[in-house]
Design a protein around this motif. Structure first.
Motif, PDB file in Angstrom:
ATOM      1  N   GLN A 101       0.841  -1.190   0.000  1.00 19.38           N
ATOM      2  CA  GLN A 101       0.000   0.000   0.000  1.00 19.38           C
ATOM      3  C   GLN A 101       0.875   1.237   0.000  1.00 19.38           C
ATOM      4  O   GLN A 101       1.938   1.261   0.613  1.00 19.38           O
ATOM      5  N   LEU A 102       0.431   2.267  -0.715  1.00 18.73           N
ATOM      6  CA  LEU A 102       1.180   3.516  -0.783  1.00 18.73           C
ATOM      7  C   LEU A 102       1.442   4.054   0.620  1.00 18.73           C
ATOM      8  O   LEU A 102       0.528   4.198   1.427  1.00 18.73           O
ATOM      9  N   GLY A 103       2.721   4.350   0.908  1.00 17.84           N
ATOM     10  CA  GLY A 103       3.088   4.885   2.207  1.00 17.84           C
ATOM     11  C   GLY A 103       3.331   3.837   3.269  1.00 17.84           C
ATOM     12  O   GLY A 103       3.739   4.151   4.379  1.00 17.84           O
ATOM     13  N   GLY A 104       3.091   2.567   2.920  1.00 19.54           N
ATOM     14  CA  GLY A 104       3.380   1.480   3.849  1.00 19.54           C
ATOM     15  C   GLY A 104       4.878   1.258   3.960  1.00 19.54           C
ATOM     16  O   GLY A 104       5.669   1.787   3.163  1.00 19.54           O
ATOM     17  N   THR A 105       5.286   0.446   4.914  1.00 22.75           N
ATOM     18  CA  THR A 105       6.711   0.269   5.193  1.00 22.75           C
ATOM     19  C   THR A 105       7.461  -0.327   4.005  1.00 22.75           C
ATOM     20  O   THR A 105       8.553   0.138   3.647  1.00 22.75           O
ATOM     21  N   GLN A 106       6.899  -1.351   3.363  1.00 24.24           N
ATOM     22  CA  GLN A 106       7.579  -1.936   2.201  1.00 24.24           C
ATOM     23  C   GLN A 106       7.527  -0.996   0.996  1.00 24.24           C
ATOM     24  O   GLN A 106       8.462  -0.957   0.196  1.00 24.24           O
ATOM     25  N   ASP A 107       6.468  -0.238   0.874  1.00 25.48           N
ATOM     26  CA  ASP A 107       6.371   0.738  -0.217  1.00 25.48           C
ATOM     27  C   ASP A 107       7.476   1.785  -0.091  1.00 25.48           C
ATOM     28  O   ASP A 107       8.165   2.102  -1.073  1.00 25.48           O
ATOM     29  N   VAL A 108       7.676   2.300   1.112  1.00 30.65           N
ATOM     30  CA  VAL A 108       8.727   3.298   1.340  1.00 30.65           C
ATOM     31  C   VAL A 108      10.102   2.687   1.115  1.00 30.65           C
ATOM     32  O   VAL A 108      10.983   3.302   0.491  1.00 30.65           O
ATOM     33  N   ALA A 109      10.309   1.459   1.613  1.00 35.16           N
ATOM     34  CA  ALA A 109      11.607   0.795   1.436  1.00 35.16           C
ATOM     35  C   ALA A 109      11.927   0.613  -0.045  1.00 35.16           C
ATOM     36  O   ALA A 109      13.068   0.828  -0.481  1.00 35.16           O
ATOM     37  N   LEU A 110      10.932   0.216  -0.828  1.00 32.57           N
ATOM     38  CA  LEU A 110      11.130   0.017  -2.266  1.00 32.57           C
ATOM     39  C   LEU A 110      11.481   1.333  -2.959  1.00 32.57           C
ATOM     40  O   LEU A 110      12.441   1.403  -3.743  1.00 32.57           O
ATOM     41  N   ARG A 111      10.730   2.373  -2.677  1.00 34.43           N
ATOM     42  CA  ARG A 111      10.974   3.659  -3.319  1.00 34.43           C
ATOM     43  C   ARG A 111      12.342   4.226  -2.921  1.00 34.43           C
ATOM     44  O   ARG A 111      13.076   4.784  -3.754  1.00 34.43           O
TER      45      ARG A 111
END
Length: 377
Positions: free
Chosen positions: A167-177
């Motif tokens: 999900q946008l802004g989730g922990t894995q989303d932030v890590a990926l970006r």
């Protein structure tokens, strides 16, 4: 005669003056009494307020995800660790897919506490100027990977590809970006950029990858293992390899899941929060002390209850090997996590002081933890 008349007229005047004086005195006495009574009442209320504030809650509404990284929640509920410590407080639970949805529920009062990844907690704290949530314990470290199609060998092969996050802004989303940014790629939150990122529900990510519609995804366990073992993906990045221990003294460890509470709820019901933490500490200890086969069986039973289907044995075994269960929230990593969110465009730069309140945890756990200067411990 004149003196008699004068005497008769002065006596009523004196009487009236005396009556007025008595009336004024009575009014003053009543007023003073009212002030004293009011002061006593205020003092009584001030004394009673702390007792009211520390009354256990009638109900604790707890959120968590159907992920292996949330195993302390799964075990805590399944084996009754949390309910036992709560005593007369009713335990209600709600299962979420990703952090931002859980934060929305927490801020709306639909839940009181939740297991969650660190970045949504940081984002909520920043948006509310420190008023919304407190991190009260760690839960899990590790268990997050970027898994991709076998033909993708290096970061250079990702240009023009489409990846997913929960999900946008989730922990894995932030890590990926954040990781893609360090590889020189530009991304944006609407799915554009040199590498497209489509926030997608985890079960749908598995299907899309199997159908060839996704090139990879940065996922928590068990979803990373499911893509590897059931859809032929390979690991391009294991997130633990990106953390050298310089911020925590624990190489390879980084917060994947933490336990947070609504600040207002915590202020009104500190005994309930302490009881939750006792159950949480018990669940983490059980996970770390229990043989692998029994641990996998209990976690799988909880997942079946929450998701309707148990995991394949090889999936749950691989998932559990990738995770460290700990009550330490690894607070030393949070300034970097905030900066990753800023770089990813999902949060704003802010002061994180006050994010942690680890006092109750440190009163019930044998392992003492630190807020790293970002709150109370």
């Amino acid at each position: 005669m004149t003196r008699i008349v004068a005497g008769e007229s002065q006596t009523p005047k004196r009487r009236r003056a005396l009556e007025v004086a008595l009336a004024v005195g009575l009014v003053l006495l009543i007023s003073v009494g009212a002030v004293v009574a009011s002061a006593v009442a205020r003092d009584s209320n001030a004394t009673a307020a702390p007792d009211a504030a520390t009354t256990p809650a009638a109900e604790l509404k707890l959120g968590y995800f159907g992920n292996i990284t949330h195993a302390p929640a799964l075990v805590g509920v399944q084996k009754g660790f949390i309910a036992k410590e709560l005593g007369g407080t009713k335990l209600s639970t709600q299962v979420f897919n990703a952090g931002p949805a859980a934060i929305e529920a927490l801020n709306a009062g639909a839940i009181d506490a939740t297991y969650i990844g660190p970045n949504p907690a940081i984002n909520s704290f920043v948006k509310s100027k420190g008023e919304s949530v407190s991190i009260i314990a760690g839960t899990a470290s590790g268990g997050a990977q970027l898994v991709v199609k076998p033909e993708i060998k290096t970061a250079a092969d990702l240009k023009g590809k489409t990846l997913a996050s929960p999900q946008l802004g989730g922990t894995q989303d932030v890590a990926l970006r954040a990781w893609l940014g360090k590889q020189g790629y530009k991304t944006n939150t609407d799915g554009g950029g040199e590498v497209a990122i489509n926030p997608t529900e985890n079960a749908q990510t598995l299907k899309l990858f199997q159908d060839g519609k996704l090139d990879g995804a940065w996922l928590p366990e068990p979803w990373a293992s499911r893509l590897v073992l059931q859809a032929g993906a390979k690991v391009l990045v294991d997130e633990k390899d990106l953390w050298d221990g310089s911020l925590t003294g624990k190489p390879g460890e980084f917060p994947t899941t933490i336990l947070i509470v609504n600040k207002k709820f915590a202020a009104e019901h500190p005994q309930t929060v302490e009881a939750l933490l006792k159950g949480h500490v018990g669940a983490v200890k059980w996970l770390n002390d229990t043989p692998a086969a029994e641990k996998a069986a209990v976690v799988n039973a909880a997942l079946k209850q929450d998701a309707g289907k148990a995991l394949a044995q090889n999936v749950i075994d691989r998932s559990l090997k990738n995770i460290v269960f700990t009550v330490d929230p690894l607070a030393g990593t949070y300034k970097k996590l905030l900066q990753d969110g800023v770089d990813a465009g999902t949060t704003k730069q802010a002061d994180l002081n006050g994010l942690f309140d680890l006092r109750a945890l440190n009163s019930v756990a044998t392992e003492k933890t630190t807020a790293a200067g970002l709150g109370q411990d």
